[in-house]
Each structure stands twice: as structure tokens, then as C-alpha cells.
Enzyme design. Structure first.
Site, PDB file in Angstrom:
ATOM      1  N   CYS A 101       2.931   0.070 -16.774  1.00 22.05           N
ATOM      2  CA  CYS A 101       1.804   0.993 -16.757  1.00 22.05           C
ATOM      3  C   CYS A 101       1.881   1.986 -17.908  1.00 22.05           C
ATOM      4  O   CYS A 101       2.858   2.050 -18.639  1.00 22.05           O
ATOM      5  CB  CYS A 101       1.749   1.720 -15.415  1.00 22.05           C
ATOM      6  SG  CYS A 101       3.179   2.776 -15.101  1.00 22.05           S
ATOM      7  N   ALA A 104       4.855   4.188 -18.052  1.00 17.31           N
ATOM      8  CA  ALA A 104       6.039   3.496 -18.564  1.00 17.31           C
ATOM      9  C   ALA A 104       6.048   3.498 -20.089  1.00 17.31           C
ATOM     10  O   ALA A 104       7.096   3.650 -20.721  1.00 17.31           O
ATOM     11  CB  ALA A 104       6.078   2.062 -18.037  1.00 17.31           C
ATOM     12  N   ARG A 135      16.192   1.574 -19.702  1.00 18.46           N
ATOM     13  CA  ARG A 135      15.761   1.002 -20.979  1.00 18.46           C
ATOM     14  C   ARG A 135      16.853   0.881 -22.021  1.00 18.46           C
ATOM     15  O   ARG A 135      16.611   0.435 -23.112  1.00 18.46           O
ATOM     16  CB  ARG A 135      14.559   1.765 -21.523  1.00 18.46           C
ATOM     17  CG  ARG A 135      13.375   0.825 -21.530  1.00 18.46           C
ATOM     18  CD  ARG A 135      12.165   1.381 -22.185  1.00 18.46           C
ATOM     19  NE  ARG A 135      11.891   0.758 -23.442  1.00 18.46           N
ATOM     20  CZ  ARG A 135      12.021   1.333 -24.604  1.00 18.46           C
ATOM     21  NH1 ARG A 135      12.456   2.580 -24.684  1.00 18.46           N
ATOM     22  NH2 ARG A 135      11.744   0.691 -25.698  1.00 18.46           N
ATOM     23  N   HIS A 233       1.702   4.494 -24.958  1.00 20.77           N
ATOM     24  CA  HIS A 233       2.198   4.703 -26.324  1.00 20.77           C
ATOM     25  C   HIS A 233       1.247   5.633 -27.070  1.00 20.77           C
ATOM     26  O   HIS A 233       1.667   6.582 -27.728  1.00 20.77           O
ATOM     27  CB  HIS A 233       2.257   3.385 -27.103  1.00 20.77           C
ATOM     28  CG  HIS A 233       3.090   2.318 -26.462  1.00 20.77           C
ATOM     29  ND1 HIS A 233       2.778   0.992 -26.568  1.00 20.77           N
ATOM     30  CD2 HIS A 233       4.213   2.391 -25.707  1.00 20.77           C
ATOM     31  CE1 HIS A 233       3.679   0.271 -25.914  1.00 20.77           C
ATOM     32  NE2 HIS A 233       4.557   1.107 -25.381  1.00 20.77           N
TER      33      HIS A 233
HETATM   34  S1  SF4 Z   1       2.601   5.867 -12.935  1.00 17.23           S
HETATM   35 FE1  SF4 Z   1       3.835   5.404 -11.181  1.00 17.23          FE
HETATM   36  S2  SF4 Z   1       2.280   5.120  -9.667  1.00 17.23           S
HETATM   37 FE2  SF4 Z   1       1.246   4.867 -11.524  1.00 17.23          FE
HETATM   38  S3  SF4 Z   1       1.292   2.698 -11.967  1.00 17.23           S
HETATM   39 FE3  SF4 Z   1       3.012   3.673 -13.013  1.00 17.23          FE
HETATM   40  S4  SF4 Z   1       4.707   3.411 -11.599  1.00 17.23           S
HETATM   41 FE4  SF4 Z   1       2.820   3.117 -10.424  1.00 17.23          FE
END
Ligand code: SF4
Ligand code: SF4
Lengths: 579, 487
Positions: A101, A104, A135, A233
Site C-alpha cells: 500500500c 508501505a 526491509r 513514494h
Molecule cells: S496503511 Fe495500514 S491499513 Fe492501510 S492498507 Fe496499508 S497496512 Fe492496511
């Protein structure tokens, strides 16, 4: 000079010392092809299944609407004229993807590696937990630089705060982090629920910046934004650019050193940046900052004083390169330090950008020395690996970069794709203008950047740049992966689990490169899998010495004897039971 | 600033330096120093290095233990990816988790269409018998009415397989709570009372090796048990020449159909946050099956409890090997006691495991001085007291719920134990203080074979016992100036 994919010349290998820097300095730079342009991918064997047929086979398992959409992401390659591919669009729900996501990409990838920023995750506990030291970016902080890398801070929101708002808790958590460490900066990352309960992390960050007199800044990187890590990013680039880059001036003059560069998009997984830092130092190139492996807050804050940005991972950091060029006049150059040939070429590109004869000579000397060091073993390994097929599905640049490492030992990529790249990473930057911007991308802020009234100093005039371009040193340019791959290779964007399994069955590759989410599926199918996110806890693989480590690793993996034991002997040859 | 951790070179993943609880962390935030947290009772409001994962992770683990089931998370796709990668790094096994991949508009208009499409696509590609739907914080925060949505999805397509929904907002519970909630949802949806003559076992989170052993132990009474869930094959499967899309293994659906008609049901562990229903109680209420709640069977006493309950249920004792294993374990306790007596340990992790391990340690002569968990059942202390009554009298035993590693680190510094017992996340503390870490539970991501760690039964205790004794012997041996070659 060494041509791509050819073994290193024995003349330099035999006696590196004989090659004195001054001896090379007199030489004219090689032909443009060695400084720029694409390296055609190694050709594929003729007897492979046709890519078109494989596409049909993969699509069969999908409902027709999904199949129609997926088809746009699966292309047979043509290096001369890369076919348009659909990328950076939303993964179809229920299709099991490698993608993560926005959060991430922002916290995990770009900001996370900076050791002396306290990274505080505002949200429920899981999002922070899963990005805690997973990571493998490493740090060797200089004297006096703190490293909070082993910590995982979160507001750990509870039900009550989800209902009544979490701003107070966030402020308190920032205060706690400050009290605890007195860090140089605190970065706050929002996860999904935060955007929905309406917490204004930026307002809280501003207030705390005032109260604590330390740089506190927030990122609205809720996971539902965009379609993958990629949005994160971009958001991270924006935040770093706004809140960090250019906030400190060095003591002393801007151009104290003639060759000052930033390395962009190198996150020091497995220690790659250590190797790169060392190479640059030996070449006499000064590294101002790395975005963002093995660096620190102060270096990033002064990154605007460099004279050149070199870009490793185009996908995750090209925004920063573009914005720094716009605001400060720093050109950027695409490079790749993965693969011995690629590293040599990248070092040459940097040297010829500065155009200094001594620098060029030093770079050639380093290349000669390093090449000599790895030549014999590379050849030996190449003799075993040559012609074996590899497939790479990973990230936003590694699927491309690592093909060059495999080319060093003669292994062609039969199929490759990115997890979260955009069309330009496949087809080259010239398609950027024609990329259709969908709703998911439109929501990611595009900063408007003006030249800095005082600090904008074009490092090269447009005539100088034109002269460089003529030599193949095209600045702010990236040709993409397709031009460097063989004709007929299968390009797959955002590969799904099902597609991966189909392709392994069809191609029987010698090796798959992917991440931990696929590794064990691949290995259960009897094919070794090298993780290119975390390197299977190995590395470094960058530069020449790293390349050698990688060759050895691949050599070992291709020779894995254990797969012989998968079928028990009595299955195929029932033993005579005595008696 | 000299006390800041991590000034030395550090390799991120190994967490070699910058361990939590350098002077700054241990002293100021969680410890007794003046600069305590800003929370009401002087404790920090934030969490530093959590000792719990999130609810849907537990739910996915439970779903992975049901035959033919593919889990899908309703919410952001990042949660599914993170949870997959996390579980995979522990089990070293493939694990598929779908996602409804919320986009920004779904956060406004709801994600029903995405979930419907997600389920549909999963079903087409994998052909599962069951789809397990768990929610993420995102879906819960916007107030998705998942049961209603699932009813509509089922109504819309008669060919869909069984769909089981479970509500798992992580701000309300831990991975252990999510696991319990999903097990209960599975039992609620699939349990029947077809007559069976075995027992139904409902363990908390244990390893595949443990699950296999539970089958063995209960099977020692002559009838195969129904273990719910059972990811012993799906998350620790053999390599094979065939590679089906759907991972084999899991509690068979025909087993679930009789788990209310078996002769008894036994919950093993089962500590959970208030409000999380217990599957065994549900079975008891719905089918009238006899239900027992026991701690996880770790060590002699707690395994005896299970064997005792099973003996009563079956009306006869187990196969002779059970008693033989028990006897060997007692024998080993006798042999090893001198190395353990009076040693002290800090135990952390999931509440169920902490209770079982603390009771076991106490039984072998090691005194637990701190028992900490990120869980928030409110019952950790009483469960400890039930499992090992002698612990109730220990005035210096600290029992901490809702703990993070900053707290655990501080507790460890304070109590200076001989051993740390818990999962991989305690390694930085162990390293910083030079205390051996006995790895148990989940996550194990700095050693191979987390999925094969056996904790349960006499055999699990035997393994743990040998490991602990040998760890202590090795320590003495390697620090001795003489270098004894005999113990
Ligand atoms: S921010 Fe947290 S809640 Fe949202 S998609 Fe990413 S891991 Fe899931
Ligand atoms: S949002 Fe919730 S469900 Fe998703 S990773 Fe974060 S804590 Fe877990």
C-alpha cells in the site's frame, strides 16, 4: 573498453597496476554507445512457447471482464518499439497481488531507512508492526548520528480514538518521542483509518514543531491512496522535498569539491550502498546524500548543494530528481550499480558528465582494478550458467536492473515485470506525456515547483547539456526496461499468483526472482527463487564485488541438488519386496 | 546524547544495535525515571515495539487451517500483503490472502462491490470450498456492515461456496483475538452434530508441530480427533511433485460437521479480549456437547490435565506410549533439575502461551519473574494462577498485559533473569543484556523452523526442557575458565 556482455579483457585483468591513471587520461572517451543507449537483452532460445499463447492460457482462469483488463498488462516485448502496457492501475480485487500500500511505499521504502528521524506511525498497531525492520536496509551512522532503526513507534489507536479522534494522542506521542530522544526530526505517517476519522496530522505536526522547536512533519500516506506502494513514494518525495531538502546550508562554499553528487533511489538493502559509497570514494567523487540508504537527516537537508543527481530506482525517486532540477538546477542521470558491466558504465557516465580528464582516468583505473578482481571467477561461473533462463517479477526497477547482473553471466530474462512501476519504467520516459491519468493517480498531489530565487543555479547550460546528450549522456532520461530485453520476452505488470504458476510450468526457468510472498510457491514447484526485496538476507550485490557475490549465489542456487529428492524412489520404481 | 542507542554501526534487520531499552528508552519512557510518559497514569500513551500483531492476521491463520478455505481481507490491499509476508516469514510456506483492495472512492461509498468482485475472482481462480472474509481497520472504521453485505453477495450468486465473515478491527484486539473470533465464526458456520466418537480440540495459536501432536495425543485414545483449526499441513506442507492452486490440509469439512456431535470439546488456552466469543462454548450451547477449558498442555501438569479430561471422556486411558513419554519426561526432570533450580525467567508473547510456559517453567524449578503479553484479556493473572497455583504466592512476579517491548525490556533490566522465553522480537533485549533467548511461539523470523517448534504434550515439554537445560549448561561451559567437557 569492455563491450557489454563480453568477458573482461585479459590485458587489463592481468596487470591492473600497469594501467596508470595518466595513461588513460589521454584517451578520448569511448563511442557514445558505451555511455548511453540501451543494451540489447540476451537473445532467447528459439523453442520457447509463443508468448501470445501463454497470455491466452493465463487469461482463461479469469472471468471475462477481468481477463479483458488483465490482457492490457501482458505484452510480448519488442525492444525496437516497446508495446504500450497498462501499468500503475488498480489491482482487481481478489486477484492475489504482490503489491502493498501507499503507506508501505512512503514509510517502508523511502523514509524508513533514514536512521536519525523518529518514524511515528499514526494508526492501529498492525501497520507499524509489519514494517518494523522487515526491509533490511542497513545503516552505519557516522559518529554522532543516532539510529532509531530498531524502534517501531506507533500511536496504536484504540476503538475510543477511532471514534473520538486521535489528534491528542498523536501530539502526546510526538512529545514522548521527543522527550525520549531529542531527535533531529520526527516524521508522522498516517495509515488508513486516520484519513477517515479526520485527524489532521499536518496541523498536529505544525503545532508540535512550534512547541518542541524540532522539525516535525506528517505524511498523508493512507494505504487506500493510489494503487500500490508507488503513490507512497510520490508522497514521500513531496514531503522530503518540502520539509527536509534545502533546509540546511553547509558551512563553507557550495562547490568546495568539484564532483559532488547525490545517489537517488538506493535504499541500502543488504549493504549495497556501502559498496557504492566506497566505489565513489575511490573514484574521487563526493557523495552528498543518498536517498535514502545509509544517509542521515543532515545530509538530506543539504542535498540541494550537489551538482548531479544519479538515479538508481527511477520509480521511487524520479519525482525528487525532477523537483531538485526545477528548483535548484541540478541535472539527473540514470545509472545502475547492479551488474559489473552496468556499474562500469554508470561510473563512466558520471565521470563523463563532469568531463574531467583526471576523474575519467581515476574511474577507468578503478573499473580496471575491479574488473580484474572478478574476471576469472565470473568466467568460470558464466560457463555453468550461460543460457539458463531467469524470470524476474519485482519492485519498480529491480526487475530491470538485475537483468544486467544476469547478463554478466550470460543468463537471459525470458519474462519480467514490475510490481508497482508505471509505463515509463517499461517503455521509457518519452511516454509520460501520453499516460492516461486515472482517478487513483489524480488524488496524489503533484507539487508545483518554482526555481529558487537565490539557490537556483543551473549546473550545466543548455548547450553543455546538449553536448552531453550527443555523447549518449542524456540527462533526465530513462529508456525503460523493454528496450533492454529480448524480442518476444513476456512482460507482465503486477503479476498474480496464478499467472506466476502458469509461467513457471510453461517456461521451466532455471531461476525466478521475486519476493517473499512468492518465494515458497516457486520453490514448492521445484524452481529456486531468489528474493530481490530482502536478498534472502544476503548481499551486498552492488558494484563489482557485490556482483561477484551474486554470481556465486546464483551458481549455488542453480546447482541445488536437493530437488532430486522430491520424488521418492519407490514412486517411479517400485522396489521388489523380498519374500 | 551519548546514551542514544544505535550510534555504533548497525544492520537493520538483525537489530544488532539500537536495541530497545538503551538507557534512553528503558530509563526515560517505560522505566522509573522522571520523564515518564504523558498518559494518565504516567505511562506512555504511544506503543514502542509492540508485542502484538493485528486481528486479521490471526483470522487469516485460522482460515488457513480449514480445508479448502481462502481468506480475503475486506479493506486496503496493504493489510493483506503485510499479513501474508509476515506469516510467510514465520512459516516459510506459501499463503494466499485476497483483498478487496479498497480505493479512495470505496472509503466514501463503501466497498461492497469490491468485496463481491474479490470473492467472485477468488472463487474463479482457486475454486475454494470456503471463503473466509475478515475485516481490516479501514472497513470497520467506515462502518461496513459485512454480515449484511455477505448476505447480499450470497443471494446474488447461488454458485458461490460457503462464505464466512468475521469482524476483526485491530484497534479492538490482537492477532490472538482475531484468531479466536475467526475460529468461532468457522464453528458457527460449519459445525454440525453428526455423531462422532472422537473429541473436538480447539487450541489457541500453536505451531504446526503442536497441531500434529494434538492429533497424536488425542488419537492415542483410539479415535481420531477433530482439531479446529488445523494448519499443520497447509502451513507446513511437504514439497511434492504436484502443486495444486489450493493448499491441501486444514480441518476437514466433514470433521467440522461432527464437531458438535463428538463426545466432548476441549478449548486449549482461549484467553481473549472481552467480547470475543469462544467456539467451545458455542458448541456447548448449540449442541449440548460437554465442554472443558484447559490451559495449553505444556509441561507435565497441564498435559496431565488434558489426558485426564480425555480419559474421563473416553472412559479409558490412552495408548501405553503416552505414559512412557510422560515417564521419560519425569526422568529427564530428575536428571536436569540441578541445572535449573532457582533460575529465573522472563516470559512474553501470546497470553495462552505465556500461561502454559510459565506453568511449565515453574514445574521444572525455574521461577518466572515477569509474564508479559500484548494481549488485553484482563485475565492473564488469574489464568496463571489457575494453571500454576504456586505462582499466586510469588510476590515479585510481575504480570503485565498490554505490554510493548519497551516495557518488556525494562522489566528484563529490572529483574535480570537467567533466561528470556518468547518469540523473535525479544532478541534485541536478549542481545543487549547478554541473556539467552529461548524461542517459542510466533513470530520466529531469525531462526529456521518456527513452524516445527513443538511446545505441547510431554514430547513438547521434553524438547523445551532439553533446550533450556542445554542452553544454561552451554553458558556455564563456555564462560568457565576450565572448559568442562563433562556436565
Ligand atoms: S496503511 Fe495500514 S491499513 Fe492501510 S492498507 Fe496499508 S497496512 Fe492496511
Ligand atoms: S489497518 Fe488494521 S488491519 Fe490493516 S495492517 Fe493496520 S492494524 Fe492491521
Amino acid at each position: 573498453m569492455t563491450a557489454p556482455h563480453e568477458s573482461s579483457p585479459a590485458t587489463t585483468a592481468d596487470d591492473p597496476v600497469a594501467l596508470s591513471p595518466t595513461g588513460v587520461a589521454g584517451e578520448t572517451p569511448g563511442p557514445p554507445g558505451e555511455l548511453g543507449g540501451s543494451d540489447p537483452g540476451l537473445p532467447l532460445p528459439a523453442d520457447l512457447p509463443a508468448p501470445e499463447a501463454l497470455v491466452e492460457k493465463m487469461l482463461q482462469a479469469y472471468p471475462s471482464k477481468v481477463a479483458r483488463r488483465r490482457r492490457q498488462h501482458l505484452k510480448a516485448n519488442d525492444p525496437e518499439s516497446p508495446p504500450p502496457i497498462q501499468a500503475n492501475s488498480r489491482t482487481v480485487p481478489g486477484i492475489i497481488t504482490q503489491r502493498g500500500c501507499c503507506y508501505a511505499g512512503c514509510k517502508g521504502v523511502v523514509l524508513g531507512p533514514v536512521p536519525d528521524i523518529v518514524h511515528l506511525v499514526h494508526g492501529p498497531v498492525g501497520c507499524s508492526y509489519y514494517s518494523w525492520l522487515t526491509r533490511r536496509n542497513q545503516n552505519r551512522p557516522a559518529e554522532g548520528i543516532a539510529n532509531y532503526g530498531a524502534y517501531c513507534f506507533t500511536t496504536d489507536l484504540t476503538e475510543e480514538e477511532i471514534i473520538f479522534g486521535g489528534e491528542k494522542k498523536l501530539a502526546a506521542a510526538i512529545r514522548e518521542a521527543y522527550e525520549l530522544f531529542h531527535p533531529r526530526a520526527i516524521a508522522v505517517f498516517s495509515t488508513c483509518p486516520v484519513g477517515l476519522i479526520g485527524d489532521d496530522v499536518h496541523a498536529v505536526a505544525r503545532a508540535m514543531r512550534k512547541e518542541l522547536d524540532v522539525n516535525v512533519f506528517g505524511f498523508s500516506c493512507e494505504g487506500y491512496k493510489g494503487v500500490s506502494q508507488s503513490a507512497g513514494h510520490h508522497i514521500a518525495n513531496n514531503g522530503l522535498f518540502t520539509h527536509v531538502v534545502g533546509t540546511e546550508e553547509p558551512e563553507g562554499p557550495y562547490t568546495g569539491h568539484p564532483f559532488r553528487i547525490n545517489v537517488l533511489g538506493e535504499y541500502n538493502i543488504g549493504g549495497d550502498a556501502f559498496v557504492i559509497d566506497d566505489l565513489l570514494e575511490r573514484c574521487g567523487i563526493e557523495l552528498v546524500a543518498t536517498f535514502s540508504g545509509n544517509t542521515n537527516y543532515g545530509e538530506l537537508a543539504q542535498a540541494h548543494t550537489a551538482d548531479l543527481n544519479v538515479v538508481m530506482c527511477h520509480r521511487s525517486i524520479n519525482y525528487m530528481a525532477e523537483m531538485m532540477e526545477e528548483k535548484y538546477g541540478i541535472p539527473w542521470l540514470k545509472i545502475n550499480f547492479l551488474g559489473a558491466e552496468a556499474t562500469a558504465k554508470s561510473l563512466r557516465r558520471i565521470a563523463h558528465f563532469f568531463g574531467d580528464a583526471d576523474l575519467i582516468a581515476r574511474v577507468e583505473a578503478v573499473i580496471a582494478q575491479e574488473t580484474a578482481m572478478i574476471a576469472a571467477e565470473r568466467e568460470e561461473i558464466r560457463s555453468r550458467c550461460e543460457g539458463k533462463l531467469v524470470m524476474l517479477y519485482v519492485g519498480g526497477s529491480r526487475a530491470h536492473h538485475y537483468q544486467q547482473l544476469f547478463a554478466d553471466i550470460g543468463m537471459p530474462a525470458v519474462s519480467a515485470g514490475y510490481e508497482f512501476a508505471h509505463r515509463d519504467d517499461y517503455e521509457g520516459r518519452e511516454v509520460i506525456g501520453s499516460i492516461r491519468v486515472d482517478a487513483d493517480t489524480r488524488n496524489i498531489e503533484e507539487l508545483t515547483v518554482e526555481p529558487d530565487p537565490v539557490r537556483h543555479q543551473p549546473r550545466r547550460t543548455s548547450q553543455e547539456l546538449a553536448a552531453l546528450h550527443a555523447k549518449g549522456l542524456t540527462t533526465h532520461d530513462y529508456d525503460g526496461m523493454m528496450r533492454d530485453m529480448a524480442s518476444g520476452a513476456l512482460i507482465i505488470d503486477d503479476i498474480s499468483h496464478h499467472e506466476l504458476q502458469t509461467l513457471i510450468e510453461a517456461y521451466s526457468p532455471a531461476l525466478v526472482c521475486s519476493g517473499i510472498k512468492d518465494k515458497y510457491v516457486v520453490e514448492k514447484m521445484g524452481v529456486p527463487c531468489k528474493q530481490l526485496h530482502n536478498y534472502d538476507y544476503g548481499g551486498p550485490y552492488a558494484g563489482f564485488s557485490g556482483a561477484l557475490t551474486f554470481y556465486r549465489e546464483i551458481d549455488r542456487m542453480l546447482d541445488l541438488q536437493v530437488y532430486r529428492y522430491v520424488r521418492p524412489p519407490w514412486v517411479d520404481e517400485p522396489l521388489d519386496v523380498p519374500g | 546524547m551519548t546514551a542514544l542507542p544505535g550510534q555504533a554501526p548497525s544492520d537493520g534487520i538483525r537489530g544488532d544495535t539500537g536495541a530497545p531499552g538503551g538507557t534512553a528508552a528503558g530509563g526515560k519512557k517505560a522505566g522509573t525515571g522522571k520523564k515518564a510518559g504523558t498518559g494518565k497514569d504516567g505511562r506512555p500513551v504511544s506503543t514502542t515495539n509492540a508485542c502484538r500483531m493485528c486481528m486479521p492476521l490471526g483470522a487469516c491463520l485460522a482460515f488457513a487451517g480449514v480445508e479448502g478455505t481462502v481468506p480475503i481481507l475486506h479493506g486496503g490491499q496493504g493489510c493483506a500483503t503485510y499479513i501474508r509476508r509476515y506469516l510467510i516469514s514465520h512459516f516459510n510456506e506459501p499463503l494466499d490472502i485476497g483483498s478487496s483492495s479498497f480505493d479512495e472512492s470505496a472509503t466514501v461509498f463503501g466497498g461492497e462491490a469490491d468485496l463481491a468482485q474479490g470473492i467472485h475472482n477468488l472463487v474463479t481462480a482457486y475454486g475454494p470450498q470456503v471463503v473466509g472474509v475478515a475485516t481490516t481497520c479501514l472497513a470497520e472504521t467506515i462502518g461496513e456492515d459485512v454480515p449484511q453485505i455477505l448476505t447480499r453477495i450470497r443471494r446474488g450468486d447461488a454458485h458461490l461456496p460457503e462464505i464466512i465473515g468475521v469482524s476483526t478491527p485491530s484497534y479492538a484486539g490482537t492477532h490472538a483475538d482475531g484468531y479466536q473470533a475467526a475460529v468461532t465464526a468457522v464453528v458457527e458456520a460449519l459445525a454440525g452434530d453428526e455423531p462422532g466418537d472422537g473429541v473436538t480440540l480447539l487450541p489457541g495459536i500453536v505451531s504446526p508441530a503442536d497441531l500434529r501432536h494434538l492429533h497424536e495425543l488425542a488419537g492415542a485414545f483410539g479415535v481420531p480427533a477433530t482439531v479446529v483449526p488445523d494448519f499443520s499441513d497447509s502451513l507446513d506442507g511437504p514439497i511434492a511433485a504436484e502443486h495444486p492452486r489450493l493448499r491441501p490440509g486444514g480441518t476437514p469439512l466433514h470433521g467440522l460437521a461432527r464437531c458438535g456431535g463428538n463426545i466432548a470439546a476441549v478449548t486449549l488456552g482461549g484467553l481473549a479480549a472481552p467480547g470475543v466469543a469462544n467456539a467451545g462454548e458455542l458448541l456447548h450451547e448449540r449442541f449440548g456437547i460437554e465442554h472443558h477449558r484447559l490451559p495449553l498442555p505444556i509441561g507435565i501438569r497441564l498435559t496431565d490435565d488434558l489426558v485426564h479430561v480425555l480419559t474421563l471422556a473416553f472412559g479409558h486411558g490412552p495408548a501405553p506410549w503416552v505414559e512412557a513419554e510422560r515417564g521419560r519426561l519425569v526422568d529427564a526432570y530428575v536428571d536436569g533439575h540441578k541445572y535449573l533450580s532457582g533460575r529465573r525467567a522472563v516470559v512474553y508473547g501470546d497470553e495462552d502461551l505465556v500461561v502454559g510456559i510459565a506453568a511449565f517453567l515453574s514445574e521444572i524449578g525455574i521461577r518466572p519473574v515477569a509474564c508479559a503479553s500484548g494481549g488485553r484479556s484482563g485475565n492473564l493473572r488469574s489464568a496463571l494462577r489457575t494453571a500454576a497455583p504456586e505462582l499466586a504466592d510469588l510476590e515479585d512476579l510481575q504480570v503485565v498485559e498490554d505490554a510493548d517491548f519497551e516495557r518488556i525490556d525494562a522489566l528484563t533490566r529490572e529483574t535480570a533473569p537467567d533466561l528470556l522465553v518468547g518469540h523473535s522480537k525479544g532478541y534485541p533485549t536478549a542481545r543487549a543484556l547478554g541473556i539467552p533467548l529461548i524461542r517459542i511461539g510466533l513470530p520466529i523470523h531469525d531462526r529456521l523452523g518456527g513452524q516445527r517448534l513443538q511446545h505441547l504434550g510431554y514430547r513438547g515439554a521434553q524438547r523445551l526442557f532439553d533446550q533450556i537445560v542445554n542452553t544454561l549448561i552451554e553458558r556455564e561451559q563456555s564462560s568457565s575458565p576450565v572448559g568442562y567437557a563433562y556436565m
